[in-house]
Scaffold this motif. Structure first.
Motif, PDB file in Angstrom:
ATOM      1  N   SER A  95      11.124   4.072  -1.731  1.00 50.31           N
ATOM      2  CA  SER A  95       9.936   3.220  -1.576  1.00 50.31           C
ATOM      3  C   SER A  95       9.280   2.983  -2.927  1.00 50.31           C
ATOM      4  CB  SER A  95       8.936   3.871  -0.618  1.00 50.31           C
ATOM      5  OG  SER A  95       9.473   3.998   0.681  1.00 50.31           O
ATOM      6  N   GLY A 117       5.970  -2.160  -0.316  1.00 50.19           N
ATOM      7  CA  GLY A 117       6.597  -0.845  -0.431  1.00 50.19           C
ATOM      8  C   GLY A 117       6.273   0.034   0.761  1.00 50.19           C
ATOM      9  N   PHE A 118       5.005  -0.003   1.190  1.00 56.52           N
ATOM     10  CA  PHE A 118       4.625   0.750   2.389  1.00 56.52           C
ATOM     11  C   PHE A 118       5.383   0.232   3.616  1.00 56.52           C
ATOM     12  CE2 PHE A 118       0.103   1.883   0.696  1.00 56.52           C
ATOM     13  CZ  PHE A 118       0.677   2.798  -0.167  1.00 56.52           C
ATOM     14  N   GLY A 121       8.976   1.562   3.544  1.00 61.59           N
ATOM     15  CA  GLY A 121       9.031   2.958   3.953  1.00 61.59           C
ATOM     16  C   GLY A 121       8.844   3.112   5.456  1.00 61.59           C
ATOM     17  N   ALA A 246       6.257   6.791   2.166  1.00 64.54           N
ATOM     18  CA  ALA A 246       6.033   5.702   1.211  1.00 64.54           C
ATOM     19  C   ALA A 246       4.771   5.950   0.389  1.00 64.54           C
ATOM     20  CB  ALA A 246       5.948   4.367   1.940  1.00 64.54           C
TER      21      ALA A 246
END
Length: 339
Positions: A95, A117-118, A121, A246
């Protein structure tokens, strides 16, 4: 003859009674054991080396523990349902690599890269949840497989290259910034980690979702018969865990001031170790996030204290492994209180 054996019988019954009382207390309050270990460890290492209890060293311990504690928080959710997640570390690292790639290659602003990115994840955690709940594969096999998959994708996307913090927006490395409190320095990453623990402590104790998580881990069939949608609970647990990993990846970027695809080889085992040392049962249904935080601190305190004491790294690992075995054995003994 009866008079001669009475004192011995009395002593045996007294010892059994004391053991049962301790067993019941630890079963009702699983945090007490880890807390006692943490306090004793702090006292012992402070005596061995006076530098241990200094503000700069304690700041270092907390900063080192922050990433592992965040991953262990997600791992706690999974283990409470009698599962296990071997992909926790690689999801965090991958992540972080994706966040860096969104910033540097795609030219996205930090906020958007962070959100994506979150989301990635979370999606990785949801894949684990889907395979466990829909395909009915064992959590160990699922997460072992996705560990290998995500590890390979991580290497392909990153080209095994580290992205420097100076090449990314300040938001990406913000979690490594510190707030001075006297000689103690608290990172923003640690504040985020503590806030997450506070939130999930409330969620697990006070919400229907939390009660369903405990019920599913304690006896999944009984929970299903009680009307709990156990597949939905399990899916949500793995998905939420992916999001937490993440967040751990973001904190890791701040900790290292870079996004490296080659770190975190021990994060999976360290997160599981923290959960187990914190009193959460590997059999599910018993434990707390407060215990996990204490467990992560135990790992950090032991490693730091042994290092200050001049103990070689190999023996530091030996000590942590021994602690895990003791913790699991204690859990087995405590669980017998039900029978």
């Amino acid at each position: 003859m009866a008079t001669a054996t009475a004192p011995a019988d009395f002593d045996v019954h007294k010892q059994d009674s004391l053991g049962l009382r301790v067993q019941h207390v630890l079963h009702a309050n699983p945090v007490l054991g880890p807390l006692a270990v943490l306090v004793l460890a702090i006292i012992a290492f402070s005596i061995v080396n006076t530098r241990f209890f200094s503000a700069p060293n304690l700041s270092l311990v907390l900063a080192q523990v922050t990433v592992i504690a965040t991953l262990a928080l997600g791992q706690t959710m999974v283990i409470l349902t009698a599962g296990i997640d071997l992909a926790a570390g690689i999801i965090a690292v991958f992540s972080g690599v994706l966040m860096a790639a969104f910033c540097t290659r795609a030219g996205m602003p930090g906020v958007l890269a962070l959100i994506l990115g979150f989301a990635c994840g979370t999606a990785m955690g949801a894949i684990n949840g889907f395979l466990v709940t829909r395909i009915k594969l064992p959590p160990f096999i699922v997460t072992l497989g996705t560990l290998t998959i995500f590890l390979s994708l991580n290497s392909v996307i990153s080209n095994s290259e580290t992205v420097r913090g100076s090449d990314m927006p300040d938001l990406m490395t913000w979690t490594g910034s510190t707030i001075p409190i006297g000689n103690f320095r608290l990172t923003y990453g640690s504040i985020i980690m503590l806030a997450l623990f506070a939130y999930f402590y409330y969620a697990l104790k006070q919400t229907a979702w939390g009660k369903h998580v405990y019920a599913t881990g304690d006896d999944i069939e009984a929970a299903r018969l009680a009307g709990i949608q156990t597949p939905r609970v399990l899916f949500s647990v793995y998905t939420v865990a992916g999001l937490l990993y993440a967040v751990g990846g973001w904190i890791l970027i701040g900790r290292l001031a870079s996004a490296s695809p080659n770190v975190g080889t021990d994060y999976n085992l360290d997160s599981i170790t923290a959960v187990v040392l914190g009193g959460t049962s590997l059999f599910g249904g018993r434990g707390s996030v407060i215990g996990t935080l204490i467990g992560a601190l135990i790992v950090g305190v032991f490693r730091n204290g042994l290092q200050l004491g001049g103990v070689e790294v190999v023996w530091q690992g030996f000590a942590i492994g021994l602690l895990v075995l003791v913790a699991v054995s204690l859990d087995q003994w405590i669980r017998k209180v039900k029978t």
